[in-house]
Design a protein around this motif. Structure first.
Motif, PDB file in Angstrom:
ATOM      1  N   LYS A  14      66.909  -0.580  64.883  1.00 55.42           N
ATOM      2  CA  LYS A  14      66.418   0.791  64.736  1.00 55.42           C
ATOM      3  C   LYS A  14      65.182   1.030  65.594  1.00 55.42           C
ATOM      4  O   LYS A  14      65.033   2.077  66.218  1.00 55.42           O
ATOM      5  CB  LYS A  14      66.103   1.084  63.264  1.00 55.42           C
ATOM      6  CG  LYS A  14      67.343   1.238  62.417  1.00 55.42           C
ATOM      7  CD  LYS A  14      66.983   1.564  60.992  1.00 55.42           C
ATOM      8  CE  LYS A  14      68.223   1.732  60.138  1.00 55.42           C
ATOM      9  NZ  LYS A  14      67.898   2.062  58.747  1.00 55.42           N
ATOM     10  N   PHE A  15      64.278   0.044  65.636  1.00 56.56           N
ATOM     11  CA  PHE A  15      63.087   0.183  66.471  1.00 56.56           C
ATOM     12  C   PHE A  15      63.464   0.259  67.948  1.00 56.56           C
ATOM     13  O   PHE A  15      62.889   1.053  68.696  1.00 56.56           O
ATOM     14  CB  PHE A  15      62.115  -0.982  66.242  1.00 56.56           C
ATOM     15  CG  PHE A  15      61.166  -0.753  65.117  1.00 56.56           C
ATOM     16  CD1 PHE A  15      60.115   0.140  65.245  1.00 56.56           C
ATOM     17  CD2 PHE A  15      61.317  -1.428  63.918  1.00 56.56           C
ATOM     18  CE1 PHE A  15      59.229   0.359  64.210  1.00 56.56           C
ATOM     19  CE2 PHE A  15      60.436  -1.216  62.870  1.00 56.56           C
ATOM     20  CZ  PHE A  15      59.391  -0.320  63.018  1.00 56.56           C
ATOM     21  N   PRO A  42      68.686  -7.583  57.194  1.00 56.53           N
ATOM     22  CA  PRO A  42      67.769  -6.426  57.193  1.00 56.53           C
ATOM     23  C   PRO A  42      66.772  -6.469  58.354  1.00 56.53           C
ATOM     24  O   PRO A  42      66.416  -5.435  58.902  1.00 56.53           O
ATOM     25  CB  PRO A  42      67.048  -6.543  55.845  1.00 56.53           C
ATOM     26  CG  PRO A  42      67.970  -7.338  54.984  1.00 56.53           C
ATOM     27  CD  PRO A  42      68.696  -8.270  55.910  1.00 56.53           C
ATOM     28  N   GLU A  43      66.346  -7.669  58.750  1.00 58.82           N
ATOM     29  CA  GLU A  43      65.422  -7.784  59.881  1.00 58.82           C
ATOM     30  C   GLU A  43      66.093  -7.345  61.183  1.00 58.82           C
ATOM     31  O   GLU A  43      65.493  -6.653  62.003  1.00 58.82           O
ATOM     32  CB  GLU A  43      64.899  -9.219  60.026  1.00 58.82           C
ATOM     33  CG  GLU A  43      63.989  -9.666  58.905  1.00 58.82           C
ATOM     34  CD  GLU A  43      64.754 -10.191  57.690  1.00 58.82           C
ATOM     35  OE1 GLU A  43      65.972 -10.458  57.808  1.00 58.82           O
ATOM     36  OE2 GLU A  43      64.124 -10.311  56.622  1.00 58.82           O
ATOM     37  N   ASP A  44      67.359  -7.767  61.349  1.00 57.19           N
ATOM     38  CA  ASP A  44      68.093  -7.364  62.552  1.00 57.19           C
ATOM     39  C   ASP A  44      68.311  -5.861  62.589  1.00 57.19           C
ATOM     40  O   ASP A  44      68.208  -5.227  63.634  1.00 57.19           O
ATOM     41  CB  ASP A  44      69.448  -8.082  62.618  1.00 57.19           C
ATOM     42  CG  ASP A  44      69.303  -9.567  62.861  1.00 57.19           C
ATOM     43  OD1 ASP A  44      68.252  -9.983  63.400  1.00 57.19           O
ATOM     44  OD2 ASP A  44      70.239 -10.317  62.502  1.00 57.19           O
TER      45      ASP A  44
END
Length: 66
Positions: free
Chosen positions: A20-21, A13-15
């Motif tokens: 997305k950012f 989820p962090e990746d």
């Protein structure tokens, strides 16, 4: 439009959030570059008319007498 790479199956989820950012930042930079290339003379600042000639020039007079 450019093809987006398929997300990896083992993406955390962090990746996914970082990806997305990065994509949003890239879109923002492209939009900013497109508007700057136009050369329409539009002032990009958020504050307009902060500096410049005063609306009316103030005059100061010394009091006479005592």
């Amino acid at each position: 439009m450019a093809e987006t790479p398929e997300p990896e199956v083992d993406e955390t989820p962090e990746d996914e959030m970082k990806r997305k950012f990065r994509e949003a930042l890239e879109r923002k930079r492209n939009q900013h570059a497109d508007s700057a290339a136009g050369g329409k003379g539009v002032d990009p600042s958020k504050i307009h008319g902060a500096h410049g000639p005063a609306a009316s020039k103030r005059s100061f007079r010394r009091k006479s007498g005592g």
